[in-house]
Design a protein around this motif. Sequence first.
Motif, mmCIF file in Angstrom:
data_model
loop_
_atom_site.group_PDB
_atom_site.id
_atom_site.type_symbol
_atom_site.label_atom_id
_atom_site.label_comp_id
_atom_site.label_asym_id
_atom_site.label_seq_id
_atom_site.Cartn_x
_atom_site.Cartn_y
_atom_site.Cartn_z
ATOM 1 N N PRO A 82 32.840 -16.599 -17.798
ATOM 2 C CA PRO A 82 32.653 -16.532 -19.262
ATOM 3 C C PRO A 82 31.954 -15.259 -19.730
ATOM 4 O O PRO A 82 32.078 -14.881 -20.893
ATOM 5 C CB PRO A 82 31.794 -17.773 -19.552
ATOM 6 C CG PRO A 82 32.099 -18.714 -18.433
ATOM 7 C CD PRO A 82 32.300 -17.843 -17.228
ATOM 8 N N GLY A 83 31.239 -14.577 -18.825
ATOM 9 C CA GLY A 83 30.608 -13.321 -19.205
ATOM 10 C C GLY A 83 31.576 -12.163 -19.270
ATOM 11 O O GLY A 83 31.257 -11.105 -19.819
ATOM 12 N N VAL A 84 32.786 -12.342 -18.716
ATOM 13 C CA VAL A 84 33.801 -11.283 -18.668
ATOM 14 C C VAL A 84 34.977 -11.594 -19.594
ATOM 15 O O VAL A 84 35.471 -10.720 -20.315
ATOM 16 C CB VAL A 84 34.303 -11.090 -17.223
ATOM 17 C CG1 VAL A 84 35.446 -10.078 -17.170
ATOM 18 C CG2 VAL A 84 33.163 -10.655 -16.312
ATOM 19 N N ALA A 85 35.434 -12.835 -19.588
ATOM 20 C CA ALA A 85 36.665 -13.204 -20.287
ATOM 21 C C ALA A 85 36.678 -12.877 -21.775
ATOM 22 O O ALA A 85 37.689 -12.364 -22.274
ATOM 23 C CB ALA A 85 36.945 -14.694 -20.073
ATOM 24 N N PRO A 86 35.599 -13.140 -22.537
ATOM 25 C CA PRO A 86 35.665 -12.830 -23.972
ATOM 26 C C PRO A 86 35.950 -11.365 -24.267
ATOM 27 O O PRO A 86 36.628 -11.038 -25.249
ATOM 28 C CB PRO A 86 34.281 -13.244 -24.484
ATOM 29 C CG PRO A 86 33.820 -14.282 -23.520
ATOM 30 C CD PRO A 86 34.348 -13.826 -22.193
ATOM 31 N N LYS A 87 35.481 -10.482 -23.416
ATOM 32 C CA LYS A 87 35.735 -9.052 -23.613
ATOM 33 C C LYS A 87 37.211 -8.737 -23.376
ATOM 34 O O LYS A 87 37.787 -7.875 -24.051
ATOM 35 C CB LYS A 87 34.865 -8.236 -22.659
ATOM 36 C CG LYS A 87 33.366 -8.455 -22.858
ATOM 37 C CD LYS A 87 32.563 -7.727 -21.789
ATOM 38 C CE LYS A 87 31.071 -8.027 -21.906
ATOM 39 N NZ LYS A 87 30.287 -7.405 -20.825
ATOM 40 N N ILE A 88 37.814 -9.431 -22.426
ATOM 41 C CA ILE A 88 39.225 -9.205 -22.121
ATOM 42 C C ILE A 88 40.103 -9.604 -23.299
ATOM 43 O O ILE A 88 41.000 -8.855 -23.723
ATOM 44 C CB ILE A 88 39.633 -9.997 -20.863
ATOM 45 C CG1 ILE A 88 38.923 -9.434 -19.627
ATOM 46 C CG2 ILE A 88 41.150 -9.984 -20.679
ATOM 47 C CD1 ILE A 88 39.167 -10.237 -18.366
ATOM 48 N N TYR A 89 39.839 -10.776 -23.856
ATOM 49 C CA TYR A 89 40.715 -11.334 -24.885
ATOM 50 C C TYR A 89 40.335 -10.916 -26.302
ATOM 51 O O TYR A 89 41.040 -11.281 -27.255
ATOM 52 C CB TYR A 89 40.739 -12.856 -24.763
ATOM 53 C CG TYR A 89 41.322 -13.326 -23.451
ATOM 54 C CD1 TYR A 89 42.694 -13.309 -23.246
ATOM 55 C CD2 TYR A 89 40.511 -13.731 -22.398
ATOM 56 C CE1 TYR A 89 43.249 -13.712 -22.036
ATOM 57 C CE2 TYR A 89 41.040 -14.142 -21.188
ATOM 58 C CZ TYR A 89 42.408 -14.129 -21.007
ATOM 59 O OH TYR A 89 42.946 -14.515 -19.803
ATOM 60 N N ALA A 90 39.272 -10.143 -26.452
ATOM 61 C CA ALA A 90 38.867 -9.675 -27.790
ATOM 62 C C ALA A 90 39.902 -8.727 -28.382
ATOM 63 O O ALA A 90 40.047 -8.636 -29.603
ATOM 64 C CB ALA A 90 37.503 -8.993 -27.716
ATOM 65 N N ASP A 91 40.618 -8.013 -27.530
ATOM 66 C CA ASP A 91 41.654 -7.084 -27.968
ATOM 67 C C ASP A 91 42.869 -7.875 -28.456
ATOM 68 O O ASP A 91 43.400 -8.722 -27.727
ATOM 69 C CB ASP A 91 42.039 -6.178 -26.802
ATOM 70 C CG ASP A 91 42.998 -5.069 -27.188
ATOM 71 O OD1 ASP A 91 43.580 -5.130 -28.297
ATOM 72 O OD2 ASP A 91 43.174 -4.151 -26.375
ATOM 73 N N GLU A 92 43.333 -7.628 -29.675
ATOM 74 C CA GLU A 92 44.500 -8.334 -30.202
ATOM 75 C C GLU A 92 45.767 -8.025 -29.410
ATOM 76 O O GLU A 92 46.749 -8.771 -29.482
ATOM 77 C CB GLU A 92 44.721 -7.973 -31.671
ATOM 78 C CG GLU A 92 43.627 -8.505 -32.596
ATOM 79 C CD GLU A 92 43.915 -8.197 -34.053
ATOM 80 O OE1 GLU A 92 44.934 -7.514 -34.320
ATOM 81 O OE2 GLU A 92 43.135 -8.626 -34.913
ATOM 82 N N GLU A 93 45.756 -6.925 -28.667
ATOM 83 C CA GLU A 93 46.898 -6.567 -27.831
ATOM 84 C C GLU A 93 46.578 -6.762 -26.351
ATOM 85 O O GLU A 93 47.162 -6.123 -25.478
ATOM 86 C CB GLU A 93 47.320 -5.131 -28.109
ATOM 87 C CG GLU A 93 47.791 -4.916 -29.545
ATOM 88 C CD GLU A 93 48.265 -3.511 -29.826
ATOM 89 O OE1 GLU A 93 48.148 -2.643 -28.924
ATOM 90 O OE2 GLU A 93 48.758 -3.254 -30.943
ATOM 91 N N ALA A 94 45.665 -7.699 -26.073
ATOM 92 C CA ALA A 94 45.290 -7.981 -24.688
ATOM 93 C C ALA A 94 46.512 -8.417 -23.886
ATOM 94 O O ALA A 94 47.323 -9.223 -24.341
ATOM 95 C CB ALA A 94 44.225 -9.065 -24.641
#
Length: 364
Positions: free
Chosen positions: A97-109
Amino acid sequence: MEQIQHPSTLLQPAWVDTIRKYAPEAEQSGKLHPAQLQLVYDQQWFNLLSPRQYGGLETPLPQLIKTEEALAWADGSLGWVVTLCCGAGWFGGFIAPGVAPKIYADEEACLAGSGAPTGTATITGDGYIINGSWKYASGVHHATYITVNCQIMDGQNPVLDTDGSPLILPFVLNRQDVQLISGWKYIGMVATGSDAYAVKNLHVNSNRCFKIDPAAAVIDSALYSYPFMQLAEATLAANLSGMAVHFLDLCKPALEFKATNIRRVNAANVLVMDEALQSATALLNQVRATFFEAVEASWQDPLNEKLLGAVSAASRMLAKISRECVDELFPFCGLLAASPDTEINRVWRDLHTASQHSLLTFLD
């Protein structure tokens, strides 16, 4: 048995027009066309399996496979890229959970990767040093993050799993830390951009490592409790089914052209071709229905090994019948089907390339 629907019923005609209009240009460039890619972003197709709490759609598997079949029907390369990349997006249910939100924050993830364990991750004091190279990462040119499977090393010694085999674990890496290598030179799935990639002496924090196991899920959801093997088999098989339906759709005008323009094709020949098309369509739809029912049953009871086994069997059978129906009809379609510049040939090449995936090769 459920009433089987044509894949086109799940897509807006304008979407199909955009996907198919730019498919030839996508094949020329070796990756999805910007117009196709924008549609993927607009409809959040890369997020079909991503966790809802990170903005994903968290699509139930029975609905997912019908959507993916429809996208593969629209175009094999686009359907495959969406399937593989949203499949990697599913890993969000297991990433820290400390990594995933940063990954999916990009609308073009977009996540892409390879399941091959051809890298090493050597343990350091606060993480790992990763080295290796991987092949066939579909959609890698559109990826914002890339996953790698690595053998865990402690110095020069491999770390062993609980069964005594080498411990293999996946990692999620920033795209800029990965070197892409041109390597996709096959007859089909050309627009998937399924190139290779490499990593050299990359240090990553330990939270970039995750484990794909229902017991290791960090999000409480039925989607991340479903076994990865059957999820992978079903989603890949749905792609072959979509491509096969597309080929059968294109057979009708191809057979009509042959019947009216080739003098040696008489009424008896036309009857043979028509009956072959009707028979192939009926058989494919029967196997599709069995496949969809197997997935639905397993989704309702994902701990039932018998039902999961039925998904594996139905997935492989659907792949087999998709190939066989297309191959039975191919000789009737004339040189039109043999020209690399035609849509029907592209579908044929895509299906026969995608069907080489090892998960779909054997019936047992």
